[in-house]
Write an enzyme that holds these catalytic residues in place. Structure first.
Site, mmCIF file in Angstrom:
data_model
loop_
_atom_site.group_PDB
_atom_site.id
_atom_site.type_symbol
_atom_site.label_atom_id
_atom_site.label_comp_id
_atom_site.label_asym_id
_atom_site.label_seq_id
_atom_site.Cartn_x
_atom_site.Cartn_y
_atom_site.Cartn_z
ATOM 1 C CG ASN A 130 61.265 5.069 -39.813
ATOM 2 O OD1 ASN A 130 60.745 4.351 -40.659
ATOM 3 N ND2 ASN A 130 61.898 4.597 -38.763
ATOM 4 C CD GLU A 185 66.713 4.878 -38.463
ATOM 5 O OE1 GLU A 185 67.755 4.233 -38.698
ATOM 6 O OE2 GLU A 185 65.877 4.555 -37.596
ATOM 7 C CB CYS A 192 59.156 10.505 -37.028
ATOM 8 S SG CYS A 192 60.028 10.249 -35.478
ATOM 9 C CD GLU A 214 54.836 9.213 -36.528
ATOM 10 O OE1 GLU A 214 56.016 9.258 -36.936
ATOM 11 O OE2 GLU A 214 54.467 8.459 -35.608
ATOM 12 C CB CYS A 260 57.862 9.958 -30.830
ATOM 13 S SG CYS A 260 58.141 11.233 -32.082
ATOM 14 C CB CYS A 268 55.206 12.238 -34.405
ATOM 15 S SG CYS A 268 56.801 12.223 -35.270
HETATM 16 N N1 THU Z 1 59.937 6.590 -35.257
HETATM 17 C C1 THU Z 1 58.970 7.066 -36.094
HETATM 18 O O1 THU Z 1 59.149 7.091 -37.319
HETATM 19 N N2 THU Z 1 57.811 7.517 -35.539
HETATM 20 C C2 THU Z 1 57.522 7.479 -34.212
HETATM 21 O O2 THU Z 1 56.488 7.983 -33.805
HETATM 22 C C3 THU Z 1 58.424 6.783 -33.294
HETATM 23 C C4 THU Z 1 59.804 6.542 -33.815
HETATM 24 C C5 THU Z 1 61.204 6.118 -35.849
HETATM 25 C C6 THU Z 1 62.387 6.999 -35.603
HETATM 26 C C7 THU Z 1 63.539 6.037 -35.748
HETATM 27 O O3 THU Z 1 63.874 5.968 -37.131
HETATM 28 C C8 THU Z 1 62.958 4.700 -35.326
HETATM 29 O O4 THU Z 1 61.546 4.839 -35.325
HETATM 30 C C9 THU Z 1 63.399 4.254 -33.932
HETATM 31 O O5 THU Z 1 63.190 5.250 -32.990
#
Ligand code: THU
Length: 135
Positions: free
Chosen positions: A47, A49, A58, A60, A91, A94
């Site tokens: 991920n 940000e 994310c 994924e 999530c 994704c």
């Molecule tokens: N996140 C992911 O990278 N993938 C997911 O399927 C769930 C959430 C990340 C997004 C954010 O940077 C952190 O997890 C907290 O939500």
């Protein structure tokens, strides 16, 4: 592909390794994702940000970008992990990404064991829904 044909340890290891590269100054919640492709490649993502929180990518998303940029193909199996290497479920957004590139049969490691995507994203909207209207 059956769950027994997948080297889950190798996929898990790839996800853990790439999670260490996550850019997570806001959540401090690194995620790593690794996918087995139908040509044997392993694609990965972490991920990334952003100060505009909603723009966050994310893990994924990165994995799918790696898939497409590396020549495409179909995802057969996917693992996503948190900072401790614990398996997490993707999530909702994704799950949709994985559906597009792996479909119903793509296997996902979950905290409840290995499940096919059509159990993780039931009644998914996909490319065939668009094709049905076009024809
Ligand atoms: N996140 C992911 O990278 N993938 C997911 O399927 C769930 C959430 C990340 C997004 C954010 O940077 C952190 O997890 C907290 O939500």
């Amino acid at each position: 592909m059956t769950p027994h044909e997948v080297d889950w340890d190798a996929l898990h290891g790839a996800a853990v390794e790439v999670s260490a590269r996550a850019y997570v100054p806001y959540s401090r919640f690194p995620v790593g994702a690794a996918g087995l492709v139908d040509d044997g490649r392993v694609v990965r993502g972490c991920n990334v940000e952003n100060a505009g929180y909603g723009v966050t990518l994310c893990a994924e998303c990165g994995m799918v970008s790696d898939l497409v940029a590396g020549g495409g193909g179909r995802l057969l199996a996917v693992v996503c992990v948190d900072r401790d290497g614990r398996v997490i479920t993707p999530c909702g957004r994704c799950r949709q990404l994985i559906w597009e590139h792996g479909g119903a049969a793509c296997l996902l490691q979950t905290p409840r064991g290995v499940l096919p995507m059509d159990e993780v994203l039931p009644q998914a909207f996909g490319p065939e829904d668009l094709a049905a209207v076009e024809s």
